[in-house]
Design a protein around this motif. Structure first.
Motif, PDB file in Angstrom:
ATOM      1  N   HIS A   1      68.403  70.695 -12.318  1.00 11.02           N
ATOM      2  CA  HIS A   1      68.464  69.457 -12.584  1.00 11.02           C
ATOM      3  C   HIS A   1      69.093  68.736 -12.011  1.00 11.02           C
ATOM      4  O   HIS A   1      68.677  67.516 -11.767  1.00 11.02           O
ATOM      5  CB  HIS A   1      69.548  69.576 -14.014  1.00 11.02           C
ATOM      6  CG  HIS A   1      70.288  67.968 -14.181  1.00 11.02           C
ATOM      7  ND1 HIS A   1      69.466  67.971 -15.922  1.00 11.02           N
ATOM      8  CD2 HIS A   1      71.213  67.523 -14.188  1.00 11.02           C
ATOM      9  CE1 HIS A   1      69.899  66.708 -15.815  1.00 11.02           C
ATOM     10  NE2 HIS A   1      71.554  66.318 -15.326  1.00 11.02           N
TER      11      HIS A   1
ATOM     12  N   LYS B   1      67.140  75.684 -15.503  1.00 10.55           N
ATOM     13  CA  LYS B   1      67.505  74.177 -14.790  1.00 10.55           C
ATOM     14  C   LYS B   1      68.886  73.906 -14.516  1.00 10.55           C
ATOM     15  O   LYS B   1      69.565  73.398 -13.623  1.00 10.55           O
ATOM     16  CB  LYS B   1      66.606  72.984 -15.393  1.00 10.55           C
ATOM     17  CG  LYS B   1      68.060  72.876 -16.968  1.00 10.55           C
ATOM     18  CD  LYS B   1      67.428  71.007 -17.445  1.00 10.55           C
ATOM     19  CE  LYS B   1      68.343  72.004 -18.899  1.00 10.55           C
ATOM     20  NZ  LYS B   1      67.202  70.196 -19.822  1.00 10.55           N
ATOM     21  N   HIS B   2      69.828  74.302 -14.901  1.00 15.17           N
ATOM     22  CA  HIS B   2      71.442  74.872 -14.661  1.00 15.17           C
ATOM     23  C   HIS B   2      71.713  75.958 -14.470  1.00 15.17           C
ATOM     24  O   HIS B   2      73.160  76.228 -13.763  1.00 15.17           O
ATOM     25  CB  HIS B   2      72.430  74.365 -15.736  1.00 15.17           C
ATOM     26  CG  HIS B   2      72.016  73.011 -16.712  1.00 15.17           C
ATOM     27  ND1 HIS B   2      72.227  71.952 -15.765  1.00 15.17           N
ATOM     28  CD2 HIS B   2      71.036  73.266 -17.423  1.00 15.17           C
ATOM     29  CE1 HIS B   2      72.050  71.204 -16.790  1.00 15.17           C
ATOM     30  NE2 HIS B   2      71.305  71.465 -18.467  1.00 15.17           N
TER      31      HIS B   2
END
Length: 103
Positions: free
Chosen positions: A5, A47-48
């Motif tokens: 991200h 994504k994190h």
């Protein structure tokens, strides 16, 4: 800047003068798939998650090269054409999508 991200946000900020937002998202996806060997779904699911420093450094290097208008295919050293992966360098012509449609 240690997750997918964050790296995507970094790329959007750094490349906004040269590429559209959609193009930047596609380029990021290509890098994540090529270097991390993630599928499109894994990119969204992870994504994190924290990434290794070596990948972060590679990603920043790719962004810097993109800022010099170097094509992503030359940076990664490969491209796909008609379902086949081709190795290439700066002396190789990059196949165009229109050519693939004709084949």
């Amino acid at each position: 800047m240690n997750t997918i991200h964050h790296l995507s946000q970094y790329a959007l900020q750094e490349l906004k003068d040269s590429y559209s937002e959609h193009e930047i998202e596609c380029i990021c996806r290509i890098v994540y798939m090529d270097v991390l060997h993630y599928t499109n779904i894994e990119i969204h699911l992870k994504k994190h998650e924290f990434l290794e420093k070596s990948f972060i450094d590679k990603f920043v290097q790719v962004v810097e090269e993109l800022k010099t208008d170097k094509p992503i295919q030359y940076i990664l050293g490969e491209t796909e054409f008609a379902g086949i992966d081709f190795q290439l360098n700066s002396e190789t012509l990059i196949p165009r999508p229109e050519t693939e449609e004709l084949v």
